[in-house]
Every structure is written in C-alpha cells, then in structure tokens.
Write an enzyme that holds these catalytic residues in place. Structure first.
Site, mmCIF file in Angstrom:
data_model
loop_
_atom_site.group_PDB
_atom_site.id
_atom_site.type_symbol
_atom_site.label_atom_id
_atom_site.label_comp_id
_atom_site.label_asym_id
_atom_site.label_seq_id
_atom_site.Cartn_x
_atom_site.Cartn_y
_atom_site.Cartn_z
ATOM 1 C CB SER A 91 33.042 -50.269 -38.932
ATOM 2 O OG SER A 91 34.075 -51.246 -38.739
ATOM 3 C CE1 TYR A 139 29.682 -54.309 -38.484
ATOM 4 C CE2 TYR A 139 32.096 -54.350 -39.083
ATOM 5 C CZ TYR A 139 30.833 -53.890 -38.190
ATOM 6 O OH TYR A 139 30.984 -52.937 -37.122
#
Length: 327
Positions: free
Chosen positions: A131, A156
């Site tokens: 990501s 995350y």
C-alpha cells in the site's frame, strides 16, 4: 500468459474490488484461476457477491479465511498453484484505529500462512498487495521505492510494511520469488464503499453532505482499477531474478489530484453540487500521496492512462445504477 500457463493462479481476496477485476483479466487471457475470500462483513458481503456475479461469474472462488491454516493447506494441495496473487487483507486506515486485531490476524498471521505454503508447495512467484500508506511521515512526494517506510501513520500501514519485510526474508532464506505492489488509492465501478470515490459519489447523488477533511487541503494519487490490474499482471509475468528475489513496485497514477478538483468532477458527473462539510485532519491519514512509477515502467511497461475525468464519471454512473438515485 506465457509465464503462468499451464499452471494455476491462486487469487486471494477474489471477491474484493481489485481481486474480482484481476480474476476477470486472468480469465480473459485463458489462465486457470482459483480464488478464495472470507466474505467478511467489513462492508456488505452482498456487494462482494454481486461484484463476482458481474465481473468474474465463472471463477471458482472458495470461502476461506487466511487464518485457517489447515483449510489453506488443503486448498494448495488440491489446486497446486504455480503462482499466487495475494490481495486478501483487512483494509482501511481508520478501521485499524478501533479494530487492531483484525489487522494482525489477516495481514500478519494470514500473510505468514501464505508465505509458508508458497515456500513448501513450490510456488514459482508470489505477487502481493502492499500500500502507498507504508510511506507514512518519512517520505516526500513523489514517493519512490527507495524511500524509508519506517514511520507509518496507522497500524494498517505498519502491517503492510511488515509484509514487505517478511517477503524479503523468505526470498533471502528460501529463494521464494515475490513482488510487493504498493497500490495508490484505487477506484472504479464496484469499488470499496468505505473509500472517498464511492462515499462522495453516493452522497452527492442522494443530496447528502460530505465530510471534507483537512479543510480540503489534500492531494491523492487516484488510480483507476484497470490501470492497477494491468500493473498486477505485468508484475506477475516478470518475476524477480535477483540474488534475493524480492522486489517492490509503486502502482499509481503519478498525478496527484486536489481533493476539491476531485469533488468537482463528481459534481459535474452527478449533475448537482456537493454539500461540503469542512473538517480537520483525521488520525492516520496522509496529506498527499504521489507515486514515482518509473521502476514499474522500466520493469514491465507500466503506464497508467486513465484520468479522473474519465474514471470518476464511470463510478458515478455505476453508483446511480447499483444503489439507485438515493444512493
């Protein structure tokens, strides 16, 4: 796909946004594809089922959780994948602030389970989702793969950075060829309903107010899903051949968009103005993202081509069709 035929490609997170489009693209190329997804309720599982029915109805997708080691092992033994595209993960920055264990289970425990099975079952190449969030506070735009990723702004992001370290370790210790793909704000029809493109499109269509964080002073590298899938397949077809066979690529549009311009394109496509509620920055968010995509371009010709003026009206039209006028 010369690199994958006649083997089987296993796609995890196959009912997810990027996963379903990836399965469709692989099937269109004649690949043998098996998918898995746990169909969790982070957002409405019915959307996931409808997405599959629309995009990849002929793909064999098994209901299975990444933490089910025995179930995963049985699936690997049954289908004997030669390649794995690992897209399954607990997504979302803000959700990680209140549900940290979901990220540990899916993104850390689940990732180790995939690495172990790829190692022991002779998988030729693992391509996995990372990501743009990994860049955190330490990077400056445009984000290049050589910049540090040791100051994440959310759990995350920390789990995704950890995935890259774990994959590197397996490449170093066991020669497992793997490629990490740092996605930059992917959007398109059938997208995730918790992300701004769908949230804003649905709200504008329904005449509901939208929250505009950091008072609109944000820029995002929005990347259309078709461009992302082209990057995923390009990376899969070009496995690393280095002494430690692990590489990481940015997959983004390389064109950050001001949040106010992003909203204006949605307004034009919806045919009505947005009711904007300006708010301060949210914890865990980044003010700007911008991908340096030169490495992916050099490695497999990655060249994103879809502007928000082309992509966002497709999202608005899909929202109107799927959710109705009161989206």
């Amino acid at each position: 796909m010369a690199d994958t035929s006649p083997g089987t490609i296993l796609v995890t997170g196959a009912a997810g946004f990027i996963g379903a489009y990836t399965c469709r693209a692989l099937k269109a190329r004649g690949a043998r594809v098996v998918g898995l997804d746990n169909f969790n309720d982070y957002y409405d599982p019915q959307l996931k089922r409808d997405r599959i029915a629309a995009l990849c109805p002929d793909t064999d997708i098994r209901a299975l959780d990444l933490t089910d080691r025995d179930g995963l092992a049985a699936l690997f033994d049954e289908v004997a994948p030669t390649h794995v595209i690992h897209l399954a993960a607990q997504a979302g920055v803000r959700y990680s602030l209140t549900n940290p264990h979901a990220y540990v289970d899916s993104n850390l425990v689940g990732f180790v389970n995939i690495l172990e099975l790829c190692r022991h079952r002779g998988v030729q190449h693992l391509a996995y989702a990372s990501s743009s969030s990994v860049y955190g506070d330490s990077a400056t735009p445009p984000f290049s793969e050589d910049q540090r990723i040791d100051q994440p702004r959310s759990l995350y992001a920390a789990t995704k950075a950890a995935n890259e370290l774990m994959a590197h370790t397996y490449a170093h210790l066991y020669g497992l060829r793997s490629t990490g793909l740092r996605f930059f704000t992917v959007y398109g029809p059938w997208g995730r309903p918790d992300m701004a493109p769908l949230l804003f499109s649905r709200a504008v269509l329904a005449g509901r107010p939208i929250d505009v964080f950091n008072h609109g002073k944000m820029r995002r590298d929005f990347t259309f899903v078709d461009d992302i899938v082209a990057g995923v397949l390009g990376a899969l077809e070009n496995p690393p051949e280095d002494e430690v066979p692990h590489r990481v690529f940015n997959l983004g549009n390389h064109t950050p968009v001001e949040l106010e311009r992003f909203i204006a394109v949605i307004e034009q496509a919806a045919g009505q103005p947005a009711q904007k509620v300006y708010k301060p920055m949210q914890p865990g968010d980044m003010i700007e993202t911008m991908a340096d995509t030169q490495r992916a371009h050099d490695a497999f010709g990655f060249e994103p081509a879809t502007s928000i003026e082309t992509g966002l009206p497709q999202v608005v039209a899909w929202c109107r069709d799927y959710f109705g006028e009161n989206a």
